[in-house]
Design a protein around this motif. Structure first.
Motif, PDB file in Angstrom:
ATOM      1  N   VAL A 130       0.845  -1.193   0.000  1.00  0.00           N
ATOM      2  CA  VAL A 130       0.000   0.000   0.000  1.00  0.00           C
ATOM      3  C   VAL A 130       0.880   1.242   0.000  1.00  0.00           C
ATOM      4  CG1 VAL A 130      -1.644   1.336   1.389  1.00  0.00           C
ATOM      5  CG2 VAL A 130      -1.934  -1.139   1.143  1.00  0.00           C
ATOM      6  N   GLU A 131       0.453   2.252  -0.752  1.00  0.00           N
ATOM      7  CA  GLU A 131       1.221   3.496  -0.852  1.00  0.00           C
ATOM      8  C   GLU A 131       1.660   3.967   0.527  1.00  0.00           C
ATOM      9  OE1 GLU A 131       0.539   8.148  -2.274  1.00  0.00           O
ATOM     10  OE2 GLU A 131      -0.982   6.618  -2.653  1.00  0.00           O
ATOM     11  N   PRO A 132       2.959   4.198   0.709  1.00  0.00           N
ATOM     12  CA  PRO A 132       3.451   4.532   2.052  1.00  0.00           C
ATOM     13  C   PRO A 132       3.030   5.923   2.498  1.00  0.00           C
ATOM     14  CG  PRO A 132       5.214   4.724   0.446  1.00  0.00           C
ATOM     15  CD  PRO A 132       4.051   4.122  -0.280  1.00  0.00           C
ATOM     16  N   LEU A 133       3.049   6.119   3.802  1.00  0.00           N
ATOM     17  CA  LEU A 133       2.834   7.448   4.357  1.00  0.00           C
ATOM     18  C   LEU A 133       4.080   8.295   4.160  1.00  0.00           C
ATOM     19  CD1 LEU A 133       1.212   6.646   7.830  1.00  0.00           C
ATOM     20  CD2 LEU A 133       0.046   7.603   5.838  1.00  0.00           C
ATOM     21  N   PRO A 134       3.922   9.618   4.070  1.00  0.00           N
ATOM     22  CA  PRO A 134       5.111  10.475   4.079  1.00  0.00           C
ATOM     23  C   PRO A 134       5.932  10.217   5.338  1.00  0.00           C
ATOM     24  CG  PRO A 134       3.147  11.743   3.523  1.00  0.00           C
ATOM     25  CD  PRO A 134       2.674  10.384   3.954  1.00  0.00           C
ATOM     26  N   HIS A 135       7.238  10.290   5.215  1.00  0.00           N
ATOM     27  CA  HIS A 135       8.123  10.024   6.349  1.00  0.00           C
ATOM     28  C   HIS A 135       7.786  10.892   7.554  1.00  0.00           C
ATOM     29  CE1 HIS A 135      11.725   9.224   8.690  1.00  0.00           C
ATOM     30  NE2 HIS A 135      11.925  10.525   8.764  1.00  0.00           N
ATOM     31  N   THR A 136       7.428  12.149   7.290  1.00  0.00           N
ATOM     32  CA  THR A 136       7.142  13.049   8.417  1.00  0.00           C
ATOM     33  C   THR A 136       5.934  12.595   9.219  1.00  0.00           C
ATOM     34  OG1 THR A 136       5.959  14.458   6.840  1.00  0.00           O
ATOM     35  CG2 THR A 136       8.192  15.113   7.419  1.00  0.00           C
ATOM     36  N   VAL A 137       4.940  11.986   8.565  1.00  0.00           N
ATOM     37  CA  VAL A 137       3.746  11.525   9.285  1.00  0.00           C
ATOM     38  C   VAL A 137       4.104  10.337  10.178  1.00  0.00           C
ATOM     39  CG1 VAL A 137       1.401  10.640   9.052  1.00  0.00           C
ATOM     40  CG2 VAL A 137       2.240  12.368   7.457  1.00  0.00           C
ATOM     41  N   THR A 141      -3.919  14.632  10.985  1.00  0.00           N
ATOM     42  CA  THR A 141      -2.873  14.556   9.969  1.00  0.00           C
ATOM     43  C   THR A 141      -3.013  13.291   9.138  1.00  0.00           C
ATOM     44  OG1 THR A 141      -1.332  15.851  11.325  1.00  0.00           O
ATOM     45  CG2 THR A 141      -0.380  14.463   9.608  1.00  0.00           C
ATOM     46  N   LEU A 142      -3.241  12.171   9.809  1.00  0.00           N
ATOM     47  CA  LEU A 142      -3.434  10.918   9.085  1.00  0.00           C
ATOM     48  C   LEU A 142      -4.713  10.958   8.257  1.00  0.00           C
ATOM     49  CD1 LEU A 142      -2.133   8.296  11.616  1.00  0.00           C
ATOM     50  CD2 LEU A 142      -1.651   8.284   9.170  1.00  0.00           C
ATOM     51  N   ALA A 143      -5.747  11.566   8.828  1.00  0.00           N
ATOM     52  CA  ALA A 143      -7.009  11.667   8.091  1.00  0.00           C
ATOM     53  C   ALA A 143      -6.817  12.415   6.779  1.00  0.00           C
ATOM     54  CB  ALA A 143      -8.061  12.360   8.951  1.00  0.00           C
ATOM     55  N   SER A 144      -6.016  13.480   6.813  1.00  0.00           N
ATOM     56  CA  SER A 144      -5.794  14.264   5.602  1.00  0.00           C
ATOM     57  C   SER A 144      -5.020  13.479   4.558  1.00  0.00           C
ATOM     58  CB  SER A 144      -5.055  15.563   5.940  1.00  0.00           C
ATOM     59  OG  SER A 144      -3.694  15.317   6.265  1.00  0.00           O
ATOM     60  N   ARG A 145      -4.292  12.433   4.989  1.00  0.00           N
ATOM     61  CA  ARG A 145      -3.483  11.641   4.057  1.00  0.00           C
ATOM     62  C   ARG A 145      -4.205  10.384   3.561  1.00  0.00           C
ATOM     63  NH1 ARG A 145      -1.381  15.908   4.519  1.00  0.00           N
ATOM     64  NH2 ARG A 145       0.853  16.369   4.529  1.00  0.00           N
ATOM     65  N   VAL A 146      -5.096   9.810   4.357  1.00  0.00           N
ATOM     66  CA  VAL A 146      -5.722   8.546   3.962  1.00  0.00           C
ATOM     67  C   VAL A 146      -7.232   8.628   3.831  1.00  0.00           C
ATOM     68  CG1 VAL A 146      -3.870   7.271   5.092  1.00  0.00           C
ATOM     69  CG2 VAL A 146      -6.018   7.643   6.319  1.00  0.00           C
ATOM     70  N   GLY A 147      -7.831   9.740   4.256  1.00  0.00           N
ATOM     71  CA  GLY A 147      -9.287   9.828   4.276  1.00  0.00           C
ATOM     72  C   GLY A 147      -9.934   9.579   2.923  1.00  0.00           C
ATOM     73  N   VAL A 191       6.580  18.592  12.096  1.00  0.00           N
ATOM     74  CA  VAL A 191       5.529  19.119  11.219  1.00  0.00           C
ATOM     75  C   VAL A 191       6.070  20.261  10.354  1.00  0.00           C
ATOM     76  CG1 VAL A 191       3.286  20.281  11.158  1.00  0.00           C
ATOM     77  CG2 VAL A 191       3.685  18.417  12.792  1.00  0.00           C
ATOM     78  N   SER A 192       6.869  21.122  10.956  1.00  0.00           N
ATOM     79  CA  SER A 192       7.368  22.305  10.250  1.00  0.00           C
ATOM     80  C   SER A 192       8.282  21.960   9.079  1.00  0.00           C
ATOM     81  CB  SER A 192       8.126  23.211  11.226  1.00  0.00           C
ATOM     82  OG  SER A 192       7.264  23.688  12.245  1.00  0.00           O
ATOM     83  N   LEU A 193       8.877  20.764   9.098  1.00  0.00           N
ATOM     84  CA  LEU A 193       9.757  20.352   8.006  1.00  0.00           C
ATOM     85  C   LEU A 193       8.986  19.980   6.738  1.00  0.00           C
ATOM     86  CD1 LEU A 193      12.331  18.173   9.966  1.00  0.00           C
ATOM     87  CD2 LEU A 193      12.708  20.445   8.993  1.00  0.00           C
ATOM     88  N   ASP A 194       7.663  19.810   6.861  1.00  0.00           N
ATOM     89  CA  ASP A 194       6.822  19.412   5.732  1.00  0.00           C
ATOM     90  C   ASP A 194       5.875  20.570   5.420  1.00  0.00           C
ATOM     91  OD1 ASP A 194       4.655  18.357   4.174  1.00  0.00           O
ATOM     92  OD2 ASP A 194       5.215  16.336   4.805  1.00  0.00           O
TER      93      ASP A 194
END
Length: 291
Positions: A19-26, A91-97, A47-50
């Protein structure tokens, strides 16, 4: 017994791990939130690095649904306003929702229903954390949010026809869908969801919370107990009518979750209060999880 096709569990696990990986920062954010020794500065720095994640966090922190008038303009202030557990869940919701909006007829879920149930479980886990008489780590809300992600993997891997066969097999053999998954696939959607979380590098507490969300015995950790209880409550939180059959289901669920209540040192009054508060919050803020 059913003639539904049997599947190599190793093939399913490979699908979960691809499955498509999460961004490293998450993934790093999840690790920090799960670490009791981390502080808000470390979390804010990640968070600020992304740039994209920073924009999402500030937008969410300033959402009208939160009821705050004064805008926040720094990640640190946003993290304080949201709280680290909510920050991680959002944060996860915004990436996988977006992946969780599809219909899953085999599970009786219309478009958006899986997402609603997941959001309701995440909210309930947060309320359980505040009500439980034992410490429940912050990552419970995130595990609850992702608890049914394994269904998405099954839907993607097999498609509509096999999942319809799964539903038919369950009805024909008089088994629950979870047990039918185990017979047909050798694994359940909970196992698959846990494998996805592990492949994403999420903390073990989140992995276990996802894998255990259908369990109800007194050997569970506080996180797993909170997630399993929140998932059971999500049915009531998202039910909008007083169907007699649903009332019977609620009573059955409340009997089944008794071991979870004991782990968390909650009573019947707590149960009712958690459902009531979660239902209210769900109605107020569920849209903000849509990313």
């Amino acid at each position: 017994m059913t003639t539904a096709p049997l599947v190599d569990p190793a093939d399913l696990l490979a699908a979960a791990e691809s499955v498509e990986p999460l961004p490293h920062t998450v993934a790093r954010l999840a690790t920090l939130v799960a670490d009791p020794d981390s502080d808000i500065r470390e979390i804010s720095d990640v968070v600020s690095l992304d740039v994209s994640l920073t924009a999402d966090v500030l937008r969410l922190a300033n959402s009208a649904a939160l009821g705050h008038r004064a805008n926040v303009t720094s990640v640190r202030d946003a993290a304080v306003r949201l709280g680290t557990s909510t920050l991680l869940s959002l944060t996860l919701a915004s990436r996988v929702g977006g992946r969780m909006l599809q219909a899953l007829p085999a599970y009786g879920l219309q478009p958006g229903a899986l997402w609603e149930r997941s959001v309701a479980a995440s909210i309930a886990a947060e309320v359980i954390r505040s009500r439980a008489r034992v410490p429940v780590p912050a990552e419970a809300g995130t595990a609850a949010l992702l608890h049914d992600f394994g269904k998405i993997v099954l839907a993607r891997h097999f498609g509509k026809q096999v999942l319809e066969t799964l539903a038919l097999a369950a009805a024909t053999d008089g088994l629950g869908l979870l047990e039918t998954e185990r017979v047909v696939f050798g694994l359940t959607h909970a196992d698959i969801g846990g494998a996805v979380a592990e492949a994403w590098g999420l903390p073990l507490t989140i992995v276990d919370g996802i894998r255990d969300h259908h369990e109800a015995h007194e050997d569970l950790s506080a996180v797993s107990a909170a997630v399993a209880l929140a998932c059971a409550m999500s049915f009531e939180i998202t039910t909008r009518d007083a169907d007699p059959e649903e009332q019977e289901s609620q009573e059955a669920r409340r009997r089944e979750v008794a071991p979870l209540m004991r782990i968390l040192q909650l009573d019947d009054a707590d149960y009712r209060e958690i459902v009531a508060r979660s239902s209210e919050r769900f109605g107020e803020v569920a849209d903000r999880y849509g990313g």
